[in-house]
Design an enzyme around this catalytic site. Structure first.
Site, PDB file in Angstrom:
ATOM      1  N   ALA A  31       0.806  -1.221   0.000  1.00 18.68           N
ATOM      2  CA  ALA A  31       0.000   0.000   0.000  1.00 18.68           C
ATOM      3  C   ALA A  31       0.838   1.271   0.000  1.00 18.68           C
ATOM      4  O   ALA A  31       0.309   2.351  -0.255  1.00 18.68           O
ATOM      5  CB  ALA A  31      -0.928  -0.005   1.211  1.00 18.68           C
ATOM      6  N   SER A  32       2.142   1.182   0.268  1.00 17.16           N
ATOM      7  CA  SER A  32       2.984   2.370   0.229  1.00 17.16           C
ATOM      8  C   SER A  32       4.191   2.231  -0.691  1.00 17.16           C
ATOM      9  O   SER A  32       4.852   3.222  -0.990  1.00 17.16           O
ATOM     10  CB  SER A  32       3.472   2.724   1.640  1.00 17.16           C
ATOM     11  OG  SER A  32       4.225   1.663   2.188  1.00 17.16           O
ATOM     12  N   SER A  33       4.479   1.028  -1.141  1.00 17.41           N
ATOM     13  CA  SER A  33       5.627   0.827  -2.027  1.00 17.41           C
ATOM     14  C   SER A  33       5.459  -0.470  -2.802  1.00 17.41           C
ATOM     15  O   SER A  33       4.641  -1.321  -2.442  1.00 17.41           O
ATOM     16  CB  SER A  33       6.939   0.790  -1.236  1.00 17.41           C
ATOM     17  OG  SER A  33       6.963  -0.321  -0.363  1.00 17.41           O
ATOM     18  N   GLY A 105      -5.729  -6.467  -1.245  1.00 18.97           N
ATOM     19  CA  GLY A 105      -7.036  -6.831  -1.785  1.00 18.97           C
ATOM     20  C   GLY A 105      -7.973  -5.643  -1.914  1.00 18.97           C
ATOM     21  O   GLY A 105      -7.567  -4.484  -1.799  1.00 18.97           O
ATOM     22  N   ASP A 262      -1.776 -10.685  -1.422  1.00 23.73           N
ATOM     23  CA  ASP A 262      -0.445 -10.847  -0.840  1.00 23.73           C
ATOM     24  C   ASP A 262      -0.427 -11.792   0.362  1.00 23.73           C
ATOM     25  O   ASP A 262       0.529 -12.548   0.546  1.00 23.73           O
ATOM     26  CB  ASP A 262       0.171  -9.493  -0.479  1.00 23.73           C
ATOM     27  CG  ASP A 262      -0.750  -8.576   0.318  1.00 23.73           C
ATOM     28  OD1 ASP A 262      -1.793  -9.047   0.810  1.00 23.73           O
ATOM     29  OD2 ASP A 262      -0.420  -7.377   0.438  1.00 23.73           O
ATOM     30  N   THR A 284       2.793  -4.136   9.355  1.00 24.18           N
ATOM     31  CA  THR A 284       1.986  -3.051   9.916  1.00 24.18           C
ATOM     32  C   THR A 284       0.724  -3.621  10.556  1.00 24.18           C
ATOM     33  O   THR A 284       0.267  -3.158  11.598  1.00 24.18           O
ATOM     34  CB  THR A 284       1.628  -2.041   8.820  1.00 24.18           C
ATOM     35  OG1 THR A 284       2.842  -1.508   8.270  1.00 24.18           O
ATOM     36  CG2 THR A 284       0.796  -0.907   9.359  1.00 24.18           C
ATOM     37  N   GLN A 329       5.473   1.399  15.054  1.00 22.11           N
ATOM     38  CA  GLN A 329       5.931   2.246  13.958  1.00 22.11           C
ATOM     39  C   GLN A 329       5.495   3.689  14.163  1.00 22.11           C
ATOM     40  O   GLN A 329       6.273   4.634  13.972  1.00 22.11           O
ATOM     41  CB  GLN A 329       5.388   1.717  12.625  1.00 22.11           C
ATOM     42  CG  GLN A 329       5.944   0.367  12.221  1.00 22.11           C
ATOM     43  CD  GLN A 329       5.121  -0.311  11.135  1.00 22.11           C
ATOM     44  OE1 GLN A 329       4.020   0.135  10.813  1.00 22.11           O
ATOM     45  NE2 GLN A 329       5.636  -1.401  10.584  1.00 22.11           N
TER      46      GLN A 329
END
Length: 506
Positions: A31-33, A105, A262, A284, A329
């Site tokens: 979702a970020s990379s 997804g 994934d 995460t 995080q």
């Protein structure tokens, strides 16, 4: 309605006979990379090397938060080029033979009759679905929806996103393609819906193994936009001529459907021996569950909000999406932005010396979902529940790790009880496998051994499905054995379990 299938990967037409080694690219989108890994899979070989990384940043488009599909496309092409060049430069001058794509997804793109994208794919965090899920649940009832789909209720599920589409866009649509299928379409021109990702839509009938025609009809969605389903390992096709030309690759490079969700890829690479295991795909978020031959659709399962998603070989990923390392995080980000000189490694080392279970929070509480002052929220929770406040970064880090270990153990126990599965060992895969304190405390809380690794489970699962399609390995069991044989794993045996049982109410 699509007929039930076994999900067994099918051999590529170019590889009916077993090969010694497959050279393939795994495109893994987060979702970020995103990243592309070059992999080699043989009967005694399993390697994956990152050859290209790229950002995946949302954009504002068509009045909504959207994915930048063109940027993803450019990153994927650059990655395939890098994989091709890296393979050719190896001593054996390997040729890249296959590419597979996995991603998160629920998100999708709509194509018109010409195959053109109608609008940039909406991001699951866009606010357009506000209130949609509640209306659908009131209209149909939770029990009816869950009996068909077995999916946990989340406001951004594909069903609710489709109902939030502009009516004109939905009227023009000829096909809805999930993100990996959309990118496979750009590569090959073929249209299909890979089954593991289709099962995240809340429009897939998990007992009949096909699109839920009656649910689609009751929601007044156009049935024509739901493509034929395809299996992990099924050939998608060869590259379109203009794509092949842009990449400068040979005409033998094929695109193969993998377990394109994934988590499905990650579970395919869990190095389990036998069937009595639970898994935690930890990053995460932590996805905590068991692998089953059939869905669990009981009232208790619905009440616990467990999900039944499709895995490789017709298996069911019976799991719950719970809070993962986000708490740590976001705390680390807050401290660093506030000028504190802290590092993850230093915090974890210091946390090991802190008293265990001094303060814990409900790591699944919605109050911890949003970004912001996470340490402040954790301290406020502890004050409200009459626990000692963790006043130092080390104490707060220990509070977070203890709380995550409890959440892991609670949900492993729930999965075991609700499904009737037997769990003898817990496998932690993904980035969380590197956090030795979390792995050990999860073993203590679960009262079972934890096997940590592989870190690159998603990419390895992607590659294993491609290898099965090319006849390199025979089945899921052999793939997991290959992971055990080739990847670095670490075992954590439970130690002090009594104090954890007290916290869990056992």
């Amino acid at each position: 309605m699509d007929s039930p299938t076994t999900n067994a990967p099918q051999a590529s037409p170019t590889a009916q006979a077993r090969q010694k080694t497959l050279t393939a690219a795994a495109v893994d989108l987060g979702a970020s990379s995103g990243r592309v890994l070059l992999g080699h899979v043989g009967q005694d070989t399993l390697t994956a090397k990152v050859v290209h990384r790229f950002a995946n940043e949302p954009i504002e488009a068509a009045g909504r938060l959207s994915w930048d599909l063109d940027a993803l496309w450019d990153g994927i092409l650059a990655g395939i080029r890098a994989a091709t060049e890296t393979a050719a430069a190896l001593p054996d001058a390997s040729r890249l033979e296959s590419v597979g794509i996995d991603s998160w997804g629920v998100d999708y793109g709509l194509l018109d009759e010409s195959g053109a994208l109608i609008a940039p794919p909406a991001h699951y965090r866009d606010g357009r679905t506000a209130g949609v899920m509640e209306r659908v649940r009131a209209q149909l009832g939770d029990a009816e929806i869950y009996a068909r789909t077995g999916l946990q209720f989340m406001a951004f599920n594909t069903a609710y996103q489709l109902l939030a589409e502009q009516p004109d866009d939905l009227a023009r649509a000829a096909a809805m393609l999930m993100i990996p299928d959309l990118l496979c379409h750009r590569l090959t021109g073929t249209i299909g819906a890979e089954r593991t990702n289709a099962s995240t839509t809340q429009l897939y009938d998990v007992t009949r193994s096909g699109w839920s025609d009656d649910l689609i009809a009751k929601l007044d969605l156009p049935r024509r936009i739901f493509p034929p389903l395809r299996e992990p390992g099924e050939p998608v096709g060869t590259l379109l001529p203009h794509v092949r030309s842009a990449l400068g690759v040979n005409d033998g490079l094929r695109v193969t459907a993998v377990a394109s969700h994934d988590t499905a890829s990650a579970v395919a690479a869990v190095p389990a021996e036998g069937e009595h295991f639970a898994y935690i795909s930890c990053g995460t978020w932590s996805l905590v569950g068991v692998e089953l031959p059939a869905p669990v659709l009981s009232a208790d399962s619905l009440a616990a909000n467990f999900t039944n998603e499709v895995g490789v070989d017709g298996t069911v990923r019976y799991l719950r999406n719970v809070m993962g390392l986000w708490l740590l995080q976001e705390s680390l980000r807050h401290w660093q932005e506030s000028g504190e000189q802290v590092s993850l490694e230093g915090l974890l080392a210091a946390a090991e010396t802190e008293p265990p279970l001094r303060s814990v929070v409900d790591a699944e509480s919605e109050e911890f979902l949003a970004p912001g002052d996470m340490p402040g929220r954790i301290r406020a929770y502890c004050r409200r529940t009459n626990q000692p406040e963790p006043t130092t970064p080390a104490a707060l880090t220990r509070c977070v790790i203890d709380s995550l270990a409890l959440a892991h153990a609670r949900n492993v126990g729930l999965a075991e009880r609700l499904s009737g599965a037997q769990v003898d060992v817990v496998h932690i895969v993904g980035g969380g496998a590197l956090n030795t304190l979390l792995c050990q405390l999860t073993a203590d809380a679960c009262g079972r051994p934890v096997v940590a690794g592989p870190v690159e489970a998603t990419a390895l699962g992607n590659l294993l499905v491609q290898a099965r399609a090319y006849g390199v390995i025979p089945d899921r069991v052999a793939g997991r054995a290959l992971v055990r044989q080739t990847q670095q794993l670490r075992r954590h045996d439970p130690r002090d379990t009594d104090r954890w049982r007290a916290h869990l109410g056992d």
